[in-house]
Motif scaffolding. Structure first.
Motif, PDB file in Angstrom:
ATOM      1  N   HIS A 177       1.003  -1.313  -0.040  1.00 52.10           N
ATOM      2  CA  HIS A 177       0.006   0.000  -0.249  1.00 52.10           C
ATOM      3  C   HIS A 177       0.996   1.146   0.047  1.00 52.10           C
ATOM      4  CE1 HIS A 177      -3.492  -2.546   0.866  1.00 52.10           C
ATOM      5  NE2 HIS A 177      -2.975  -2.847   1.939  1.00 52.10           N
ATOM      6  N   PHE A 178       1.138   1.793  -1.210  1.00 54.80           N
ATOM      7  CA  PHE A 178       1.944   2.813  -1.304  1.00 54.80           C
ATOM      8  C   PHE A 178       1.610   4.026  -0.636  1.00 54.80           C
ATOM      9  CE2 PHE A 178       3.425   0.181  -4.894  1.00 54.80           C
ATOM     10  CZ  PHE A 178       4.975  -0.003  -4.579  1.00 54.80           C
ATOM     11  N   HIS A 179       0.185   4.106  -0.272  1.00 56.52           N
ATOM     12  CA  HIS A 179      -0.268   5.343   0.448  1.00 56.52           C
ATOM     13  C   HIS A 179      -0.254   5.269   1.897  1.00 56.52           C
ATOM     14  CE1 HIS A 179      -3.377   2.594   0.177  1.00 56.52           C
ATOM     15  NE2 HIS A 179      -4.081   2.865   0.888  1.00 56.52           N
ATOM     16  N   ASN A 180       0.273   4.157   2.280  1.00 58.20           N
ATOM     17  CA  ASN A 180       0.341   3.639   3.792  1.00 58.20           C
ATOM     18  C   ASN A 180       1.420   2.958   4.102  1.00 58.20           C
ATOM     19  OD1 ASN A 180      -0.921   3.705   6.313  1.00 58.20           O
ATOM     20  ND2 ASN A 180      -1.685   1.777   6.096  1.00 58.20           N
ATOM     21  N   LEU A 181       2.434   2.972   3.354  1.00 58.14           N
ATOM     22  CA  LEU A 181       3.879   2.071   3.461  1.00 58.14           C
ATOM     23  C   LEU A 181       4.139   2.149   5.108  1.00 58.14           C
ATOM     24  CD1 LEU A 181       4.973   0.382   1.406  1.00 58.14           C
ATOM     25  CD2 LEU A 181       6.832   2.199   1.157  1.00 58.14           C
ATOM     26  N   GLN A 182       3.780   3.293   5.707  1.00 63.65           N
ATOM     27  CA  GLN A 182       4.605   3.254   7.072  1.00 63.65           C
ATOM     28  C   GLN A 182       3.183   3.002   8.182  1.00 63.65           C
ATOM     29  OE1 GLN A 182       7.506   3.370   7.095  1.00 63.65           O
ATOM     30  NE2 GLN A 182       7.911   3.939   5.162  1.00 63.65           N
ATOM     31  N   GLY A 183       2.212   2.615   7.565  1.00 69.61           N
ATOM     32  CA  GLY A 183       1.063   2.080   8.365  1.00 69.61           C
ATOM     33  C   GLY A 183       0.404   3.132   9.363  1.00 69.61           C
TER      34      GLY A 183
END
Ligand SMILES: NC(=O)C1=CN([C@@H]2O[C@H](COP(=O)(O)OP(=O)(O)OC[C@H]3O[C@@H](n4cnc5c(N)ncnc54)[C@H](OP(=O)(O)O)[C@@H]3O)[C@@H](O)[C@H]2O)C=CC1
Ligand SMILES: CC1=C(/C=C/C(C)=C/C=C/C(C)=C/C=O)C(C)(C)CCC1
Length: 299
Positions: A166-172
């Motif tokens: 999930h490139f828009h949520n890579l850092q969770g």
């Protein structure tokens, strides 16, 4: 039971390759699969670097490996994959110390950590399991090229099947599940392996990803449920030594070069999820990883 146990623990590295004069690094070598991988490489005569975040634990294991293999070229160096400064310091010292690097086993990993960040602000699973090893490999690649034929083994997992990038949520930061964060990072290991193989074609450096099997180790330390499951099904779970076999197979087996970029389990080619075969995602993950780590896109 014996039949299921045999099925679940099969896959032995039968290579009798010896490694005098060869140099290997195993990350997370102070316990579990990494320790057994390092022991086997030392048994074959390699100079083996145990790259550990806890040097004291590493020294105890190095002494044990030296005593059991008779190889005193088992060295411990500090490497905390949750801190890019530590990764850079490890690589700088290694490059100054060693002329060659023939085998790099990116084995260290964390699973199901409560939400937390690395020193550089990356979510812990993607930070340690993927970005840490991505940076380490980048910093050591010149040495691997100069030492070709050489190999990079990335320890991934069957859990990659549940992973998504999930490139828009890579850092969770938008949503986080400890279990899924692990799966995403293991998918990243597979995508990294494939993209690295594409970029290294013709260089003599080859790379493989591995599922070690379901193995008794400290990996389940954050999950009481997994601990319970492991106890209940202990007969069906591999020993760390069995878990090391596929990493060793990929590091040692002659003639594997044409399969660079492939995924292995039980010392055989293994099926990768459709996400894990997506070249566009692999390229984008490469670029995003370089961007996050401040690396040039083409390395
Ligand atoms: N066990 C299993 O069933 C499976 C394991 N795997 C994979 O196998 C690999 C090895 O795991 P396994 O041996 O089972 O697990 P362990 O927890 O026993 O070993 C993991 C190793 O990684 C090290 N590590 C964790 N965080 C860092 C860090 N920030 N910097 C440096 N080292 C770190 C640990 O160090 P420390 O001891 O200090 O914590 C330890 O040495 C992992 O990549 C895992 O994802 C894949 C599928 C299944
Ligand atoms: C269903 C089932 C099992 C569960 C397997 C699991 C839950 C594996 C998890 C693997 C992990 C966490 C890999 C890490 O990367 C056992 C115990 C083998 C026993 C047989 C039936």
């Amino acid at each position: 039971t014996p039949r299921i146990r045999k099925m679940l623990s099969c896959g032995m590295c039968t290579s009798n390759v010896q490694l005098p004069g060869k140099v290997a690094i195993v990350t997370g070598a102070n316990t579990g699969i990494g320790k057994e991988t390092a022991k086997d490489l030392a048994q074959r005569g390699a100079r083996v670097y145990l790259a550990c975040r806890d040097v004291q634990k590493g020294e105890l294991v190095a002494s044990e490996i030296q005593a059991t293999t008779g190889n005193n070229q088992v060295l411990v160096r500090k490497l905390d994959l949750a801190d890019t400064k530590s990764i850079r310091a490890f690589a700088k010292d290694f490059l100054a110390e060693e002329k060659h690097l023939h085998i790099l086993i990116n084995n260290a990993g964390v699973m199901m950590c409560p939400y937390s960040k690395t020193a550089d602000g990356f979510e812990m699973h993607i930070g340690v399991n993927h970005l840490g090893h991505f940076l380490l490999t980048h910093l050591l690649l010149g040495k691997l090229r100069d030492s070709a034929p050489s190999r990079v083994v990335n320890v991934s997992s069957l859990a990659h099947h549940l992973g998504r990038i999930h490139f828009h949520n890579l850092q969770g930061e938008k949503f986080y599940s400890a279990g899924l964060a692990y799966c995403h990072s293991k998918l990243a290991n597979i995508l990294f392996t494939q993209e690295l193989a594409r970029r290294l074609k013709g260089s003599g450096v080859t790379t493989y990803s591995v599922h070690p099997g379901t193995v008794h180790s400290d990996l389940i330390r954050h999950s009481s449920f997994m601990k319970w499951l492991w106890q209940l099904f202990f007969l069906f779970i591999k020993t760390p030594q069995q878990g090391a076999q596929t990493s060793l197979y990929c590091a040692l087996t002659e003639g594997l070069e044409t399969l660079s970029g492939s995924h292995f389990s039980d010392c055989h080619l293994a099926w990768v999820s459709s996400q894990g075969r997506n070249e566009t995602v692999a390229r984008r993950l490469w670029d995003v990883s370089c961007d996050l780590l401040g690396l040039p896109l083409d390395w």
